[in-house]
Motif scaffolding. Structure first.
Motif, PDB file in Angstrom:
ATOM      1  N   TYR A 225       0.924  -1.169   0.086  1.00  0.00           N
ATOM      2  CA  TYR A 225      -0.099   0.085   0.153  1.00  0.00           C
ATOM      3  C   TYR A 225       0.954   1.056  -0.040  1.00  0.00           C
ATOM      4  N   TYR A 226       0.422   2.269  -0.686  1.00  0.00           N
ATOM      5  CA  TYR A 226       1.309   3.541  -0.725  1.00  0.00           C
ATOM      6  C   TYR A 226       0.429   4.758   0.004  1.00  0.00           C
ATOM      7  N   PHE A 227       1.023   5.188   0.821  1.00  0.00           N
ATOM      8  CA  PHE A 227       0.252   6.394   1.445  1.00  0.00           C
ATOM      9  C   PHE A 227       1.219   7.645   0.983  1.00  0.00           C
ATOM     10  N   PRO A 228       0.416   8.683   0.486  1.00  0.00           N
ATOM     11  CA  PRO A 228       1.301   9.816  -0.179  1.00  0.00           C
ATOM     12  C   PRO A 228       1.533  10.969   0.935  1.00  0.00           C
ATOM     13  N   SER A 229       2.415  10.790   1.797  1.00  0.00           N
ATOM     14  CA  SER A 229       2.859  11.570   2.680  1.00  0.00           C
ATOM     15  C   SER A 229       3.781  13.031   1.835  1.00  0.00           C
ATOM     16  N   TYR A 230       4.619  12.228   0.908  1.00  0.00           N
ATOM     17  CA  TYR A 230       5.117  13.406   0.205  1.00  0.00           C
ATOM     18  C   TYR A 230       4.245  14.401  -0.697  1.00  0.00           C
ATOM     19  N   GLU A 231       3.183  13.754  -1.381  1.00  0.00           N
ATOM     20  CA  GLU A 231       2.403  14.536  -2.134  1.00  0.00           C
ATOM     21  C   GLU A 231       1.566  15.534  -1.325  1.00  0.00           C
ATOM     22  N   LEU A 232       1.289  14.973  -0.106  1.00  0.00           N
ATOM     23  CA  LEU A 232       0.242  15.686   0.898  1.00  0.00           C
ATOM     24  C   LEU A 232       0.930  17.022   0.999  1.00  0.00           C
ATOM     25  N   VAL A 233       2.295  17.027   1.171  1.00  0.00           N
ATOM     26  CA  VAL A 233       2.920  18.340   1.666  1.00  0.00           C
ATOM     27  C   VAL A 233       3.377  19.239   0.487  1.00  0.00           C
ATOM     28  N   ILE A 234       3.975  18.370  -0.460  1.00  0.00           N
ATOM     29  CA  ILE A 234       4.203  19.063  -1.604  1.00  0.00           C
ATOM     30  C   ILE A 234       3.481  19.512  -2.625  1.00  0.00           C
ATOM     31  N   ASP A 235       2.316  18.890  -2.983  1.00  0.00           N
ATOM     32  CA  ASP A 235       1.175  19.291  -3.773  1.00  0.00           C
ATOM     33  C   ASP A 235      -0.123  19.541  -3.187  1.00  0.00           C
ATOM     34  N   ASP A 236      -0.382  19.125  -2.022  1.00  0.00           N
ATOM     35  CA  ASP A 236      -1.624  19.675  -1.166  1.00  0.00           C
ATOM     36  C   ASP A 236      -1.316  20.868  -0.527  1.00  0.00           C
ATOM     37  N   LEU A 237      -0.508  20.929   0.409  1.00  0.00           N
ATOM     38  CA  LEU A 237      -0.479  22.166   1.331  1.00  0.00           C
ATOM     39  C   LEU A 237       0.520  23.224   0.498  1.00  0.00           C
ATOM     40  N   ARG A 238       1.433  22.707  -0.352  1.00  0.00           N
ATOM     41  CA  ARG A 238       2.592  23.387  -1.179  1.00  0.00           C
ATOM     42  C   ARG A 238       2.713  24.804  -0.808  1.00  0.00           C
ATOM     43  N   ASP A 239       3.287  24.879   0.317  1.00  0.00           N
ATOM     44  CA  ASP A 239       3.494  26.438   0.855  1.00  0.00           C
ATOM     45  C   ASP A 239       4.662  26.466   1.997  1.00  0.00           C
ATOM     46  N   TYR A 240       5.630  27.324   1.994  1.00  0.00           N
ATOM     47  CA  TYR A 240       6.611  27.234   2.748  1.00  0.00           C
ATOM     48  C   TYR A 240       6.206  27.524   4.274  1.00  0.00           C
ATOM     49  N   ARG A 241       4.965  27.885   4.289  1.00  0.00           N
ATOM     50  CA  ARG A 241       4.348  28.280   5.702  1.00  0.00           C
ATOM     51  C   ARG A 241       4.438  26.787   6.406  1.00  0.00           C
ATOM     52  N   PHE A 242       4.204  25.846   5.917  1.00  0.00           N
ATOM     53  CA  PHE A 242       4.174  24.340   6.517  1.00  0.00           C
ATOM     54  C   PHE A 242       5.508  24.000   6.445  1.00  0.00           C
ATOM     55  N   TYR A 243       6.479  24.656   6.593  1.00  0.00           N
ATOM     56  CA  TYR A 243       7.868  23.924   6.836  1.00  0.00           C
ATOM     57  C   TYR A 243       8.517  24.737   7.883  1.00  0.00           C
ATOM     58  N   ALA A 244       9.606  24.289   8.566  1.00  0.00           N
ATOM     59  CA  ALA A 244      10.335  24.666   9.679  1.00  0.00           C
ATOM     60  C   ALA A 244      11.220  25.906   9.041  1.00  0.00           C
ATOM     61  N   ASP A 246      14.198  26.001   8.835  1.00  0.00           N
ATOM     62  CA  ASP A 246      15.446  25.530   7.591  1.00  0.00           C
ATOM     63  C   ASP A 246      14.878  25.169   6.223  1.00  0.00           C
ATOM     64  N   LEU A 247      13.464  25.317   6.256  1.00  0.00           N
ATOM     65  CA  LEU A 247      13.081  25.197   4.806  1.00  0.00           C
ATOM     66  C   LEU A 247      13.024  23.636   4.457  1.00  0.00           C
ATOM     67  N   VAL A 248      13.301  22.722   5.224  1.00  0.00           N
ATOM     68  CA  VAL A 248      13.440  21.488   4.826  1.00  0.00           C
ATOM     69  C   VAL A 248      12.627  20.381   5.509  1.00  0.00           C
ATOM     70  N   HIS A 249      12.347  20.530   6.954  1.00  0.00           N
ATOM     71  CA  HIS A 249      11.463  19.711   7.437  1.00  0.00           C
ATOM     72  C   HIS A 249      10.243  20.315   7.417  1.00  0.00           C
ATOM     73  N   PRO A 250       9.165  19.552   7.318  1.00  0.00           N
ATOM     74  CA  PRO A 250       7.751  19.836   7.565  1.00  0.00           C
ATOM     75  C   PRO A 250       7.496  20.588   8.940  1.00  0.00           C
ATOM     76  N   ASN A 251       6.863  21.300   9.218  1.00  0.00           N
ATOM     77  CA  ASN A 251       6.559  22.007  10.527  1.00  0.00           C
ATOM     78  C   ASN A 251       5.384  21.126  11.348  1.00  0.00           C
ATOM     79  N   TYR A 252       5.037  21.581  12.528  1.00  0.00           N
ATOM     80  CA  TYR A 252       3.858  21.090  13.352  1.00  0.00           C
ATOM     81  C   TYR A 252       2.538  20.857  12.580  1.00  0.00           C
TER      82      TYR A 252
END
Length: 338
Positions: A225-244, A246-252
């Motif tokens: 089974y594939y769960f789209p963690s990557y796509e949820l952050v990169i394509d759904d949220l798609r905003d640096y507001r959702f990164y720490a 360092d602009l590398v790690h997703p935030n809370y």
């Protein structure tokens, strides 16, 4: 007006419930989701080798759990007055060989036993870039390393795996896991953590390799089974507001959003219905009273000891013993003082 692209996620055919045991492997994003599962009293074992980014290291670690392959003295090397293994994170290194071997082999044995009765293994792949030892390194030439242990850059040669190479590494592991534990369900996801130290273009190439290889496998095998963690952050949220910062790690907020989507797609409804009570118990456990000897606090402890005991009796596989012991100890302490 829409500010993010919400897309449907295929639900897991056999969703995860509290009575299931879950082995979690892979990048640091594994530990984010692992913490949510632990906070909701699921039975998990997380990264016995420590954080692993590339599929070669993940595959090697899983095979060592299946075969119960112990780390030997000759597998260790010394750097900065500490003994390390190229297969383990630095958290399992030691100031002596004996200390390092004890930590590593204890974890392999624990993972071997856990995997025998696990219902799920969740593998989060982080990067298709691998680092191999050069002739300047302390180790066998060409060895793919799981962690660089802050060794000199001259010790490593970097190369990007192909999608076919990743598939060839993962396919034998999928087969071995199913032979070792026929009931095991395998979940793949790609980490949304951006490996910008590799470079922006290089990071995207790496993620593309992982996505291609994992989708090829999940299309071929029903128990994957594939769960789209990557796509949820990169394509759904798609905003640096959702990164720490360092602009590398997703935030809370980003990890909370991914967790909520994971619950919808992958968690059994009956287990999700327990979350409210479990969160209440966890918050009560974290409560710090101004005065633990007051009658009000004793009533508080008694209330949550009762709630926790009843829930544990009804669902004995819930991981609530620490909280129950805490509530009971506070009550006993007051009784002994009286």
């Amino acid at each position: 007006m829409k500010f993010h692209y919400d897309f449907p996620i295929k639900k897991m055919d056999s969703p995860i419930a509290h009575h299931h045991r879950i082995l979690m492997m892979g990048s640091c994003f594994t530990e984010n989701i692992g913490q949510y599962l632990r906070n909701h009293s699921f039975q998990i074992l997380e990264n016995p080798n420590g954080i692993l980014f590339n599929p070669a290291s993940v595959a090697d670690a899983i095979l060592s759990y299946i075969n119960k392959d112990e780390v030997k003295e000759e597998d260790l090397f010394q750097l900065n007055e500490t003994w390390h293994s190229w297969k383990f994170h630095s958290r399992y290194s030691g100031v002596s060989k004996e200390e390092a071997l004890e930590k590593m082999n204890r974890n392999i044995a624990e993972a071997h036993q856990f995997l025998k009765t696990a219902s799920y293994i969740i593998v989060t792949l982080g990067s298709a870039w691998v680092y191999e030892l050069t002739d300047a390194a302390n180790g066998k030439l060409g060895t793919m390393v799981a962690n660089n242990h802050k060794a000199p850059a001259s010790w490593f040669h970097r190369r990007l795996l192909s999608a076919e190479a990743v598939k060839s590494m993962l396919l034998p592991i999928i087969t071995a896991l199913r032979q070792f534990n026929p009931i095991l369900q395998i979940v793949f996801t790609i980490s949304p953590v951006r490996h910008l130290r590799e470079g922006v273009i290089e990071n995207n190439r790496s993620k593309a390799v992982l996505i291609q290889s994992v989708h090829d496998l999940t299309n071929e095998y029903e128990h994957l089974y594939y769960f789209p963690s990557y796509e949820l952050v990169i394509d759904d949220l798609r905003d640096y507001r959702f990164y720490a910062e360092d602009l590398v790690h997703p935030n809370y907020q980003a990890t909370q959003y991914v967790w909520e989507k994971f619950v919808d797609a992958c968690i059994d409804d009956s287990s999700a219905q327990l979350f409210k009570t479990i969160r209440e118990i966890k918050l009560a456990y974290q409560h710090k009273p101004f005065n633990a000897s007051t009658q009000q606090h004793q009533q508080f402890l008694q209330k949550y000891a009762t709630v926790t005991q009843r829930l544990s009796e009804q669902y004995p596989y819930l991981q609530l013993q620490t909280e129950l012991d805490y509530f009971r100890t506070g009550i006993r302490s007051r009784e002994q003082a009286d």
